[in-house]
Write a protein that holds these residues in place. Structure first.
Motif, mmCIF file in Angstrom:
data_model
loop_
_atom_site.group_PDB
_atom_site.id
_atom_site.type_symbol
_atom_site.label_atom_id
_atom_site.label_comp_id
_atom_site.label_asym_id
_atom_site.label_seq_id
_atom_site.Cartn_x
_atom_site.Cartn_y
_atom_site.Cartn_z
ATOM 1 N N UNK A 491 27.411 50.741 12.958
ATOM 2 C CA UNK A 491 26.567 49.859 12.101
ATOM 3 C C UNK A 491 26.633 48.507 12.060
ATOM 4 N N UNK A 492 27.881 48.120 11.935
ATOM 5 C CA UNK A 492 28.147 46.830 11.744
ATOM 6 C C UNK A 492 27.769 45.766 12.898
ATOM 7 N N UNK A 493 28.145 46.484 14.068
ATOM 8 C CA UNK A 493 27.668 45.608 15.478
ATOM 9 C C UNK A 493 26.214 45.591 15.385
ATOM 10 N N UNK A 494 25.588 46.646 14.667
ATOM 11 C CA UNK A 494 24.093 46.591 14.827
ATOM 12 C C UNK A 494 23.628 45.342 14.121
ATOM 13 N N UNK A 495 24.379 45.410 12.818
ATOM 14 C CA UNK A 495 23.760 44.184 11.905
ATOM 15 C C UNK A 495 24.087 42.915 12.450
ATOM 16 N N UNK A 496 25.344 42.568 13.169
ATOM 17 C CA UNK A 496 25.782 41.509 13.795
ATOM 18 C C UNK A 496 24.582 41.057 14.887
ATOM 19 N N UNK A 497 24.286 41.957 15.612
ATOM 20 C CA UNK A 497 23.468 41.478 16.823
ATOM 21 C C UNK A 497 21.953 41.186 15.956
ATOM 22 N N UNK A 498 21.483 41.943 15.084
ATOM 23 C CA UNK A 498 20.150 41.371 14.376
ATOM 24 C C UNK A 498 20.398 40.211 13.690
ATOM 25 N N UNK A 499 21.366 39.897 13.175
ATOM 26 C CA UNK A 499 21.535 38.431 12.416
ATOM 27 C C UNK A 499 21.715 37.385 13.144
ATOM 28 N N UNK A 500 22.444 37.687 14.490
ATOM 29 C CA UNK A 500 22.942 36.410 15.287
ATOM 30 C C UNK A 500 21.568 35.755 15.766
#
Length: 648
Positions: A491-500
Motif C-alpha cells: 500500500x505504501x508504494x502505491x501511495x508513493x506512486x500516486x503522489x509523485x
C-alpha cells in the motif's frame, strides 16, 4: 454400482491386449474418468510404449498404467536414475514423490528434455524405477511469483490418499453404466442469459446432471451476485460433474460454494485454469474481506475444490458421466480457456458450449477452434453481438498515442485490467513499444495486484500461447518483462506512486473497478486532469467501470480513514476497443461461417439483451450465407429451459 456386463467387457478387453505381452497385472481400478491398470512388470512398457494408447482406442476410454507399489524402487535410487538419464541442460530444480499414485513430480526448466524424444526418457524411467514422471515447467522468474502454483502441488501431494479415494468414488459413478432409458437432453440457463456475469448452465439427461461454469456477477450484489442455484432440479450432492471453461470470476468464482453445500464430485478444467482459478478465488476472498463483505465461501472450500479438480488437455475425450463424454477445445480467450464439447449417449446429441472465445489471433493466443466431431446444439457467447471492434493494430496505436499524450503533460495513465489475459496482452504491447522506442525511454510501467503471479503461470505453459510468444519463452526470454516494468509492493508504494510527480503507466486489477488496487489508484488520481483512465476491456452493467464509462463523474468511495468521501472524476476517461478477448460481431459471424459441422440449434448467451437480439437477427438474416439455412436460434433468459433432444 457398476453394470457387471460393462465391467466384464472392460476387463476382457484389457486382458486380451496385455496377456500376450506378458504384462503382469496386479489389479484394475476405476479412478475418476480413467481406468488404472496396475502392473508388476514395467519393463514391458519400454518395449511396447503404445500399450495404453491401444487399449484406450479399443475401449474408447482414458487409460493410465501404474505400477504395483511392491516393485517401485526407493526414492533415493529413483532420484539417482532420473539425474543420470535426464541431461543437465533440462535444469531440474526439485523432485518430489506421490507415494499413493506412484508419480514422481520433477520441476525443471526444460520439460521436453526431461521426457526425451518420443517420451523415451519417460518410458525408461518408468521401466527402471516403477515411478511415472509428471514434469512441471519452472519458468525463469522470481520464485515468489510461483507461490500459489507450488502450494497447489504440495497440497495435492499431502492429500494423495484422499484424492485416490475421491477418484475411485467418482470412477464408480462415471462408469456405473446407463440405468435409465428415457432419452432426453435439457439445457437450463442459471445465469449469464440476457446478461453478462454469473455464467452457469445445467445440462440434464435421463441419467446425468452436469453444470457448465458457475460464476459470480461482478456488477451484482445480494441475490443478483449468484446464479440461480436454488432451482429444484439442482441438488449439489446429485451433480455428476462441474465443467469450468476458463478462469474468470464470472465463470468460476462460485465453484467452491458448491462444496460448501454438499458437492463432492469432480471439477474438470485445463491445467492453467486450475492454477489461475485458485489464485483468483483466493484474491476474491481477500478483496471481499478487506471490503467488509461476507464471502460466499472460505479457503477451506477452495482447498476441497483443489482436491476434486481433474485437469484435461485440449482434444482429450473423457467420460464424465455414464452417458456423457467431454472434450475441451481451444477458445482463444485467455490462457487455458476452453470450449466444452459434450457427446451425450450413443450419438443421441452433441453440445458445444463456447464459453468466452476469440475467433481472431492476438499477440498472446491463437484463435478459437472451429472443427468438432459432431454438433447439434451450439451455446454461443454474444458479448459484442451488436458491434464490431477496431483491428488490434489500430487499438494498439491508439493506446500508445494516449499514453504518450498523457506522459507529455506529466500525467499518469491508469489502466484497470483483468489479471488474466488482458494484463498480459497489454504488457506485451507496452514492452514492445518500449523496445521500439515508441514511448519515452524513461516511461515506468507499474503492475499491481496479482498480475505478476498470473504472468508466471503463463510462462509455465508456453505450449498454449501463440507461436511468437512461445518461441521466446522457450529461449528463456520473458516477453512480458522489461527493466521499466516494476512490481508494486504494498500500500505504501502505491501511495508513493500516486503522489509523485513522475509520469507513469499503472496496470492494476480489477478490470471493471469492482475492487482491488485499481479502485485505490482511481481515488488518488481521479481529481487531476493531467491523468488518464483507460478502459481496455468490457465493463459489465452495475460495475463502477461501467458507471464511469456511461458518464458518471462524481462517485462515493471509502477513504484512508474508512470514511466515505465524494471523488470527482476530472481525469481524462478513454475507452479503447479492440483489446477484448471476446469475439466481436464480425468474428462471431465468421466463426459460424467456419464451424464444422453445422449446428441445428444456436442458443445465445453471455450478452446484454440488445447484443443478443441484434446477433440473433443477423444470424437469421444471413443464415444461408453462413451455411445455416435451417438453423433455429434461441434467446432464452435466466431459468428458461430448452429440450434439445427427446422429452423428459
Amino acid at each position: 454400482m457398476y453394470k457387471r456386463s460393462e465391467v466384464k467387457n472392460i476387463v476382457l478387453t484389457i486382458m486380451s491386449q496385455l496377456m500376450p505381452k506378458d504384462v503382469q497385472i496386479s489389479r484394475i481400478e476405476f479412478e475418476g474418468p480413467e481406468i488404472a491398470i496396475y502392473i508388476r512388470n514395467p519393463k514391458i512398457l519400454a518395449e511396447h510404449p503404445e500399450i495404453a494408447r491401444d487399449i484406450a482406442k479399443k475401449l474408447k476410454k482414458r487409460i493410465v498404467i501404474r505400477t504395483d507399489p511392491s516393485i517401485r524402487r526407493s526414492k533415493k535410487e529413483t532420484e539417482e536414475i532420473i539425474k543420470q538419464l535426464v541431461p543437465a541442460e533440462a535444469g531440474i530444480k526439485e523432485i518430489k514423490f506421490d507415494d499413493v499414485l506412484g508419480e514422481v513430480i520433477v520441476k525443471a526448466h526444460k520439460v521436453g528434455l526431461v521426457y526425451g524424444k518420443g517420451r523415451s526418457i519417460y518410458n525408461k524411467i518408468l521401466a527402471e524405477t516403477g515411478w511415472r514422471l509428471n514434469v512441471v515447467r519452472v519458468p525463469p522468474v522470481d520464485q515468489r511469483d510461483l507461490d500459489t502454483l507450488n502450494k497447489i502441488i504440495d497440497y495435492m501431494l499431502s492429500q494423495s490418499s484422499y484424492r485416490l479415494n475421491f477418484l475411485r468414488r467418482s470412477g464408480e459413478r462415471i462408469h456405473r453404466g446407463v440405468i435409465f432409458e428415457n432419452r432426453y437432453v435439457r439445457i437450463t440457463g442459471l445465469g449469464g442469459f440476457m446478461e453478462v456475469g454469473r455464467s452457469a448452465i445445467l445440462v440434464e439427461t435421463g441419467e446425468s446432471r452436469v453444470l457448465l461454469d458457475v460464476g459470480i456477477n461482478p456488477g451484482g450484489d445480494g441475490f443478483s451476485f449468484y446464479p440461480r442455484l436454488d432451482i429444484e432440479q439442482l441438488k449439489p450432492e446429485e451433480l455428476d460433474a462441474v465443467v469450468v471453461t476458463h478462469a474468470h470470476l464470472d465463470h468460476m468464482g462460485l465453484v467452491p460454494y458448491l462444496f460448501k453445500y454438499g458437492y463432492r464430485g469432480p471439477v474438470y478444467v485445463t491445467k492453467p485454469t486450475r492454477d489461475l482459478m485458485v489464485l483468483l478465488q483466493l484474491d476474491l476472498l481477500d478483496i471481499m474481506q478487506r471490503g467488509n463483505q461476507k464471502p460466499p465461501y472460505t479457503q477451506l472450500e477452495v482447498k476441497k475444490m483443489i482436491l476434486h479438480t481433474i485437469p484435461l488437455d485440449y482434444g482429450e475425450v473423457t467420460d464424465i458421466a455414464p452417458d456423457i463424454k467431454l472434450t475441451f477445445y481451444n477458445a482463444g480467450h485467455i490462457l487455458g480457456s476452453a470450449m466444452a464439447h459434450l457427446h451425450v449417449g450413443e450419438g443421441l446429441h452433441n453440445i458445444v458450449y463456447t464459453g468466452d472465445f476469440k475467433f481472431g489471433r492476438t499477440r498472446l493466443l491463437d484463435k478459437a477452434n472451429t472443427v468438432f466431431p459432431r454438433i447439434e446444439t451450439l451455446i454461443m457467447e454474444s458479448t459484442y453481438g451488436d458491434r464490431d471492434q477496431p483491428r488490434r493494430d489500430v487499438a494498439e496505436l491508439e493506446l500508445i498515442s494516449t499514453i504518450s499524450r498523457t506522459i507529455a503533460r506529466k500525467g499518469k495513465v491508469l489502466i484497470p485490467v483483468m489479471a488474466v489475459g488482458r494484463a498480459q496482452e497489454i504488457l506485451l504491447v507496452l514492452v514492445d513499444a518500449l523496445n521500439r522506442k515508441l514511448l519515452p525511454k524513461e516511461t515506468k510501467v507499474y503492475i499491481d495486484g496479482s498480475i505478476r503471479e498470473v504472468t508466471a503461470i503463463h510462462l509455465t505453459y508456453p505450449e498454449l500461447l501463440s507461436a511468437q510468444v512461445r518461441s521466446r519463452i522457450l529461449r528463456d526470454e520473458n516477453p512480458f518483462d522489461h527493466e521499466n516494468v516494476i512490481r508494486v509492493e504494498g500500500k505504501q508504494m502505491r501511495e508513493d506512486i500516486a503522489k509523485s510527480d513522475e509520469p507513469a503507466v499503472i496496470l492494476a486489477t480489477a478490470g471493471m473497478l469492482n475492487g482491488g488496487p485499481s479502485v485505490e489508484y482511481l481515488r488518488m488520481l481521479a481529481n487531476d486532469p493531467k491523468n488518464t483512465l483507460v478502459f481496455v476491456s468490457y465493463q459489465a452493467k452495475g460495475t463502477l467501470g461501467r458507471r464511469i464509462l456511461d458518464g458518471e463523474r462524481e462517485i462515493t468511495m471509502v477513504g484512508d480513514d474508512g470514511r466515505l468521501e465524494l471523488v470527482k472524476i476530472n481525469m481524462e476517461v478513454k475507452s479503447i476497443d479492440g483489446f477484448s478477448g471476446h469475439s466481436d460481431r464480425r468474428q462471431l459471424l465468421a466463426f459460424l461461417a467456419n464451424i464444422k459441422p453445422k449446428p441445428k440449434n444456436i442458443i445465445l448467451n453471455h450478452g446484454e439483451p440488445q447484443a443478443i437480439h441484434s446477433l440473433a437477427e443477423a444470424i437469421r438474416r444471413k443464415s444461408k450465407h453462413l451455411g445455416l439455412p435451417d438453423v433455429r436460434v434461441y434467446t432464452p433468459s435466466v431459468l428458461d429451459s430448452l429440450h434439445v433432444a427427446g422429452h423428459a
